[in-house]
Enzyme design. Structure first.
Site, PDB file in Angstrom:
ATOM      1  N   LYS A  13       0.832  -1.219   0.000  1.00 17.14           N
ATOM      2  CA  LYS A  13       0.000   0.000   0.000  1.00 17.14           C
ATOM      3  C   LYS A  13       0.863   1.264   0.000  1.00 17.14           C
ATOM      4  CE  LYS A  13      -2.163  -1.025   3.856  1.00 17.14           C
ATOM      5  NZ  LYS A  13      -1.681  -2.391   4.212  1.00 17.14           N
ATOM      6  N   ARG A  88      -9.487   0.563   8.850  1.00 19.37           N
ATOM      7  CA  ARG A  88      -8.909  -0.735   9.167  1.00 19.37           C
ATOM      8  C   ARG A  88      -9.978  -1.729   9.595  1.00 19.37           C
ATOM      9  NH1 ARG A  88      -3.527  -0.001   9.091  1.00 19.37           N
ATOM     10  NH2 ARG A  88      -2.303  -1.460  10.289  1.00 19.37           N
ATOM     11  N   ARG A 127      12.275  -7.551   6.044  1.00 20.91           N
ATOM     12  CA  ARG A 127      12.428  -6.090   5.999  1.00 20.91           C
ATOM     13  C   ARG A 127      13.283  -5.602   7.175  1.00 20.91           C
ATOM     14  NH1 ARG A 127       7.196  -2.723   4.381  1.00 20.91           N
ATOM     15  NH2 ARG A 127       6.452  -2.911   6.508  1.00 20.91           N
ATOM     16  N   ARG A 162      11.645  -3.813  12.835  1.00 17.01           N
ATOM     17  CA  ARG A 162      10.659  -3.040  13.603  1.00 17.01           C
ATOM     18  C   ARG A 162      10.061  -3.960  14.673  1.00 17.01           C
ATOM     19  NH1 ARG A 162       6.612  -0.365   9.292  1.00 17.01           N
ATOM     20  NH2 ARG A 162       5.128  -1.446  10.615  1.00 17.01           N
ATOM     21  N   ARG A 173      -0.450  -9.636  13.284  1.00 21.42           N
ATOM     22  CA  ARG A 173      -0.976  -8.591  12.394  1.00 21.42           C
ATOM     23  C   ARG A 173      -1.764  -9.212  11.244  1.00 21.42           C
ATOM     24  NH1 ARG A 173       4.278  -5.745  10.886  1.00 21.42           N
ATOM     25  NH2 ARG A 173       3.109  -4.446   9.444  1.00 21.42           N
TER      26      ARG A 173
HETATM   27  P1  ADP Z   1       0.845  -2.431   8.543  1.00 19.70           P
HETATM   28  O1  ADP Z   1      -0.312  -2.048   7.677  1.00 19.70           O
HETATM   29  O2  ADP Z   1       2.041  -2.833   7.759  1.00 19.70           O
HETATM   30  O3  ADP Z   1       0.480  -3.356   9.673  1.00 19.70           O
HETATM   31  P2  ADP Z   1       0.919   0.284   9.470  1.00 19.70           P
HETATM   32  O4  ADP Z   1       2.174   1.072   9.332  1.00 19.70           O
HETATM   33  O5  ADP Z   1      -0.237   0.615   8.624  1.00 19.70           O
HETATM   34  O6  ADP Z   1       1.403  -1.201   9.324  1.00 19.70           O
HETATM   35  O7  ADP Z   1       0.432   0.331  10.987  1.00 19.70           O
HETATM   36  C1  ADP Z   1       1.283   0.024  12.058  1.00 19.70           C
HETATM   37  C2  ADP Z   1       0.467  -0.075  13.321  1.00 19.70           C
HETATM   38  O8  ADP Z   1      -0.194   1.173  13.579  1.00 19.70           O
HETATM   39  C3  ADP Z   1      -0.663  -1.101  13.279  1.00 19.70           C
HETATM   40  O9  ADP Z   1      -0.212  -2.379  13.611  1.00 19.70           O
HETATM   41  C4  ADP Z   1      -1.613  -0.522  14.324  1.00 19.70           C
HETATM   42  O10 ADP Z   1      -1.162  -0.780  15.632  1.00 19.70           O
HETATM   43  C5  ADP Z   1      -1.499   0.968  14.099  1.00 19.70           C
HETATM   44  N1  ADP Z   1      -2.502   1.484  13.113  1.00 19.70           N
HETATM   45  C6  ADP Z   1      -2.253   2.019  11.898  1.00 19.70           C
HETATM   46  N2  ADP Z   1      -3.389   2.384  11.279  1.00 19.70           N
HETATM   47  C7  ADP Z   1      -4.404   2.074  12.125  1.00 19.70           C
HETATM   48  C8  ADP Z   1      -5.832   2.189  12.067  1.00 19.70           C
HETATM   49  N3  ADP Z   1      -6.460   2.697  10.994  1.00 19.70           N
HETATM   50  N4  ADP Z   1      -6.545   1.747  13.136  1.00 19.70           N
HETATM   51  C9  ADP Z   1      -5.939   1.233  14.217  1.00 19.70           C
HETATM   52  N5  ADP Z   1      -4.612   1.082  14.335  1.00 19.70           N
HETATM   53  C10 ADP Z   1      -3.834   1.499  13.303  1.00 19.70           C
END
Ligand code: ADP
Ligand code: ZN
Length: 215
Positions: A13, A88, A127, A162, A173
């Site tokens: 994304k 999400r 990564r 990370r 996740r």
């Molecule tokens: P990825 O999509 O690769 O898991 P992101 O960088 O989008 O990683 O998000 C990292 C973390 O930030 C998620 O695991 C969550 O804890 C939090 N997060 C990000 N976007 C949201 C969202 N829309 N709602 C709730 N938590 C979020």
């Protein structure tokens, strides 16, 4: 363009969003980046979000909707935006519908990035990120290693996994994604807004989106 990018962690994304911003100046809005920025800056938001993120859990909706409510009103969103990592879960999608209606903004469509699970798992576990918060360069031990193992090419700091990219956190996740986020595809399908793309390469996705926008 005004798009939502939907897809599992590691589906690309962020990469696709960055490529799309170059087309027409639309901005990428990544809730993950906003949250990580807040954690690094040590703000109240960051302090609240950190433990959820490190455990691979979702940050509470109220925090996320506050962030997005403010972000979408900023001037740079007028040209368009690419939502990456938000919404999400269904309640966030519903809240976003209300928010967009309120500010009089209409989405073009929702891009669903379809990538096989083994590809995703492999991408995430390999990564590495530069630990220097000002640099945050990204490497991949298989496809894009740093010149010296464990050391950032750009700034010489250590490269690390990370906290949410350990095997345990990744499994969690992906499970969370299947359970909570995957149903969003149906939500938008029912509303006639979904555009599904097989996303093994980010360039293919960008071309498909361009074509769809031109129609
Ligand atoms: P990825 O999509 O690769 O898991 P992101 O960088 O989008 O990683 O998000 C990292 C973390 O930030 C998620 O695991 C969550 O804890 C939090 N997060 C990000 N976007 C949201 C969202 N829309 N709602 C709730 N938590 C979020
Ligand atoms: Zn670095």
């Amino acid at each position: 363009m005004k798009l939502i990018l939907l897809g599992a962690p590691g589906a690309g994304k962020g990469t696709v969003a960055k490529l799309l911003t170059k087309i027409d100046g639309s901005v990428q809005i990544s809730t993950g980046d906003i949250l990580r920025g807040a954690v690094n800056a040590g703000t109240d938001l960051g302090k609240e979000a950190k433990s959820f993120m490190d455990a691979g859990d979702l940050v509470p909706d109220a925090l996320i909707m506050n962030i997005m409510g403010e972000r979408l009103l900023e001037d740079d969103c007028k040209n368009g935006f690419l939502l990456d990592g938000f919404p999400r879960i269904i309640p966030q999608a519903e809240a976003l519908d209300v928010l967009l209606e309120k500010i009089g903004v209409e989405l073009d469509f929702v891009v669903s990035l379809d990538v096989p699970r083994d590809v995703i798992y492999d991408r995430l576990t390999t990564r590495r990120t530069c630990e220097n918060t000002k640099c945050q360069a990204i490497y991949n031990v298989k496809s894009m290693p740093s010149k010296v193992e464990g050391i950032c090419d750009k700034c010489g700091s250590k490269t690390i996994q990370r906290a949410d990219e350990t095997v345990e956190a990744i499994s969690k996740r992906l499970d969370t994604y299947d359970e909570m986020t995957a149903p969003l595809a149906d939500y938008y399908k029912k509303k006639g807004q979904i555009f599904e793309v097989v996303a093994t390469s980010s360039d293919t996705v960008v071309e498909a989106v361009k074509e769809k926008l031109a129609k």
